[in-house]
Scaffold this motif. Sequence first.
Motif, mmCIF file in Angstrom:
data_model
loop_
_atom_site.group_PDB
_atom_site.id
_atom_site.type_symbol
_atom_site.label_atom_id
_atom_site.label_comp_id
_atom_site.label_asym_id
_atom_site.label_seq_id
_atom_site.Cartn_x
_atom_site.Cartn_y
_atom_site.Cartn_z
ATOM 1 N N GLY A 2 16.788 -6.035 19.920
ATOM 2 C CA GLY A 2 17.369 -4.867 20.586
ATOM 3 C C GLY A 2 18.002 -5.247 21.920
ATOM 4 O O GLY A 2 18.585 -4.417 22.587
ATOM 5 N N LEU A 3 17.871 -6.539 22.300
ATOM 6 C CA LEU A 3 18.396 -6.953 23.613
ATOM 7 C C LEU A 3 19.544 -7.941 23.476
ATOM 8 O O LEU A 3 19.906 -8.605 24.433
ATOM 9 C CB LEU A 3 17.267 -7.573 24.443
ATOM 10 N N PHE A 9 26.196 -6.516 29.685
ATOM 11 C CA PHE A 9 25.927 -5.658 30.842
ATOM 12 C C PHE A 9 25.770 -6.458 32.130
ATOM 13 O O PHE A 9 26.027 -5.933 33.210
ATOM 14 C CB PHE A 9 24.722 -4.747 30.562
ATOM 15 N N TYR A 16 31.144 -0.959 35.754
ATOM 16 C CA TYR A 16 30.727 0.082 34.811
ATOM 17 C C TYR A 16 31.129 1.491 35.267
ATOM 18 O O TYR A 16 31.680 2.284 34.493
ATOM 19 C CB TYR A 16 29.210 0.003 34.556
ATOM 20 N N TYR A 34 32.102 12.769 30.327
ATOM 21 C CA TYR A 34 30.896 11.983 30.660
ATOM 22 C C TYR A 34 29.917 12.758 31.559
ATOM 23 O O TYR A 34 28.728 12.865 31.252
ATOM 24 C CB TYR A 34 31.344 10.675 31.338
ATOM 25 N N LEU A 38 26.080 14.014 30.593
ATOM 26 C CA LEU A 38 24.865 13.636 31.319
ATOM 27 C C LEU A 38 24.144 14.874 31.858
ATOM 28 O O LEU A 38 22.908 14.967 31.795
ATOM 29 C CB LEU A 38 25.217 12.686 32.467
ATOM 30 N N GLU A 51 13.327 7.675 31.039
ATOM 31 C CA GLU A 51 14.732 7.429 30.696
ATOM 32 C C GLU A 51 14.921 5.975 30.280
ATOM 33 O O GLU A 51 14.558 5.065 31.023
ATOM 34 C CB GLU A 51 15.636 7.740 31.902
ATOM 35 N N GLY A 53 17.489 2.755 29.281
ATOM 36 C CA GLY A 53 18.865 2.265 29.478
ATOM 37 C C GLY A 53 19.543 2.978 30.639
ATOM 38 O O GLY A 53 20.673 3.451 30.525
ATOM 39 N N VAL A 54 18.880 2.973 31.772
ATOM 40 C CA VAL A 54 19.305 3.688 32.985
ATOM 41 C C VAL A 54 20.707 3.282 33.451
ATOM 42 O O VAL A 54 21.454 4.098 34.012
ATOM 43 C CB VAL A 54 18.266 3.374 34.100
ATOM 44 N N GLY A 55 21.087 2.004 33.240
ATOM 45 C CA GLY A 55 22.391 1.521 33.715
ATOM 46 C C GLY A 55 22.484 1.658 35.214
ATOM 47 O O GLY A 55 21.563 1.295 35.951
ATOM 48 N N ASN A 58 23.390 6.954 36.682
ATOM 49 C CA ASN A 58 24.130 8.227 36.749
ATOM 50 C C ASN A 58 23.350 9.398 36.146
ATOM 51 O O ASN A 58 23.365 10.503 36.693
ATOM 52 C CB ASN A 58 25.491 8.083 36.052
ATOM 53 N N SER A 76 18.315 -4.771 32.096
ATOM 54 C CA SER A 76 19.273 -5.656 32.782
ATOM 55 C C SER A 76 19.022 -5.668 34.291
ATOM 56 O O SER A 76 19.142 -4.631 34.960
ATOM 57 C CB SER A 76 20.700 -5.167 32.491
ATOM 58 N N MET A 79 21.884 -4.212 36.472
ATOM 59 C CA MET A 79 21.954 -2.755 36.336
ATOM 60 C C MET A 79 20.823 -2.104 37.142
ATOM 61 O O MET A 79 21.043 -1.111 37.846
ATOM 62 C CB MET A 79 21.858 -2.342 34.858
ATOM 63 N N PHE A 98 13.886 0.098 24.786
ATOM 64 C CA PHE A 98 13.462 1.179 23.884
ATOM 65 C C PHE A 98 12.172 0.832 23.118
ATOM 66 O O PHE A 98 11.390 1.715 22.813
ATOM 67 C CB PHE A 98 14.555 1.452 22.837
ATOM 68 N N THR A 114 21.331 7.968 27.597
ATOM 69 C CA THR A 114 22.750 8.196 27.319
ATOM 70 C C THR A 114 23.456 6.857 27.112
ATOM 71 O O THR A 114 23.233 5.896 27.849
ATOM 72 C CB THR A 114 23.436 8.971 28.481
ATOM 73 N N ALA A 116 23.189 4.403 24.979
ATOM 74 C CA ALA A 116 22.400 3.173 24.858
ATOM 75 C C ALA A 116 21.686 2.970 23.515
ATOM 76 O O ALA A 116 21.417 1.826 23.148
ATOM 77 C CB ALA A 116 21.363 3.115 25.989
HETATM 78 C C1 SAM Z 1 26.539 1.731 28.273
HETATM 79 S S1 SAM Z 1 25.209 1.527 29.388
HETATM 80 C C2 SAM Z 1 24.684 3.202 29.673
HETATM 81 C C3 SAM Z 1 24.147 3.399 31.049
HETATM 82 C C4 SAM Z 1 23.788 4.847 31.411
HETATM 83 N N1 SAM Z 1 22.697 5.343 30.602
HETATM 84 C C5 SAM Z 1 24.976 5.763 31.320
HETATM 85 O O1 SAM Z 1 24.955 6.720 30.546
HETATM 86 O O2 SAM Z 1 25.973 5.520 32.022
HETATM 87 C C6 SAM Z 1 23.912 0.915 28.341
HETATM 88 C C7 SAM Z 1 22.664 0.495 29.093
HETATM 89 O O3 SAM Z 1 21.627 0.223 28.111
HETATM 90 C C8 SAM Z 1 20.967 -0.973 28.488
HETATM 91 N N2 SAM Z 1 20.375 -1.583 27.276
HETATM 92 C C9 SAM Z 1 20.873 -2.543 26.465
HETATM 93 N N3 SAM Z 1 20.021 -2.816 25.457
HETATM 94 C C10 SAM Z 1 18.947 -1.983 25.631
HETATM 95 C C11 SAM Z 1 17.702 -1.780 24.937
HETATM 96 N N4 SAM Z 1 17.419 -2.460 23.828
HETATM 97 N N5 SAM Z 1 16.821 -0.860 25.411
HETATM 98 C C12 SAM Z 1 17.122 -0.138 26.532
HETATM 99 N N6 SAM Z 1 18.275 -0.283 27.232
HETATM 100 C C13 SAM Z 1 19.175 -1.192 26.792
HETATM 101 C C14 SAM Z 1 22.035 -1.827 29.144
HETATM 102 O O4 SAM Z 1 21.485 -2.824 29.990
HETATM 103 C C15 SAM Z 1 22.829 -0.772 29.913
HETATM 104 O O5 SAM Z 1 22.329 -0.564 31.202
#
Ligand code: SAM
Length: 213
Positions: A2-3, A9, A16, A34, A38, A51, A53-55, A58, A76, A79, A98, A114, A116
């Motif tokens: 999953g990573l 990223f 981003y 967007y 959110l 939450e 995949g916070v990125g 936002n 990441s 991030m 996740f 969101t 992710a």
């Molecule tokens: C497209 S960004 C979305 C960021 C934010 N949630 C948004 O809506 O703007 C995807 C995010 O998911 C994270 N990600 C990647 N693989 C993941 C995983 N297996 N589990 C959780 N997060 C993951 C990435 O590092 C990145 O920060």
Amino acid sequence: MGLEFLDIFEKWANEYDLTVEGHDEQYKDVFLRYEEILQDVADRSIGCVMEFGVGTGNLTKKLLENNRKVIGIEPSPPMRELALEKLGDKVQIVDGDFLHFDEQLLPVDSMVSTYAFHHLTDQEKEEAIRNYGKLLQCGGKIVFADTMFETKDVFQETILQAKKKNFFDLAEDLEREYYTTIPVLQTIFENNGFDVTFTRFNHFVWIVEATKQ
Ligand SMILES: C[S@@+](CC[C@H](N)C(=O)[O-])C[C@H]1O[C@@H](n2cnc3c(N)ncnc32)[C@H](O)[C@@H]1O
């Protein structure tokens, strides 16, 4: 597992927020509405929120504005750094994903994400939802916004259209990551004890709201 897309990223982190604002022509339609997407996820969340995949933080910002207590999970490091810069010490953002996170951070009332969940294969999505089904109480919620398609044919047609517009980065992304269909997700949620609804926001993104029965 999953990573496998984390490298993307590490490189994308600094740009981003420009992409989500629509500065990248290829991704404009993916990030259409967007802020509204959110906000809708934040408004559907309840109680204490985890939450994934916070990125750059936002969605987290909107959750905090809605007075939710938030635990952020983000694999990441760049991030995580950008999110903490944006949000200060108002929130806890920890390493995890996740499928792997510190369960001592529980209990929570909702799990949100969101843009992710498509980083997991359908089998991994099932594994994650099965686990959340065990961890959430009755009435607990999962609210995920992500790219998904009504059918495999619509998915294939979307890739074709991207290539016709010379949007090769977008087409490659759609072919590389694990974008799924609504019937697949509906089955996963229902098999694991959730009532689920799907609401469309643009050609790509739907909000999935699942309530534990
Ligand atoms: C497209 S960004 C979305 C960021 C934010 N949630 C948004 O809506 O703007 C995807 C995010 O998911 C994270 N990600 C990647 N693989 C993941 C995983 N297996 N589990 C959780 N997060 C993951 C990435 O590092 C990145 O920060």
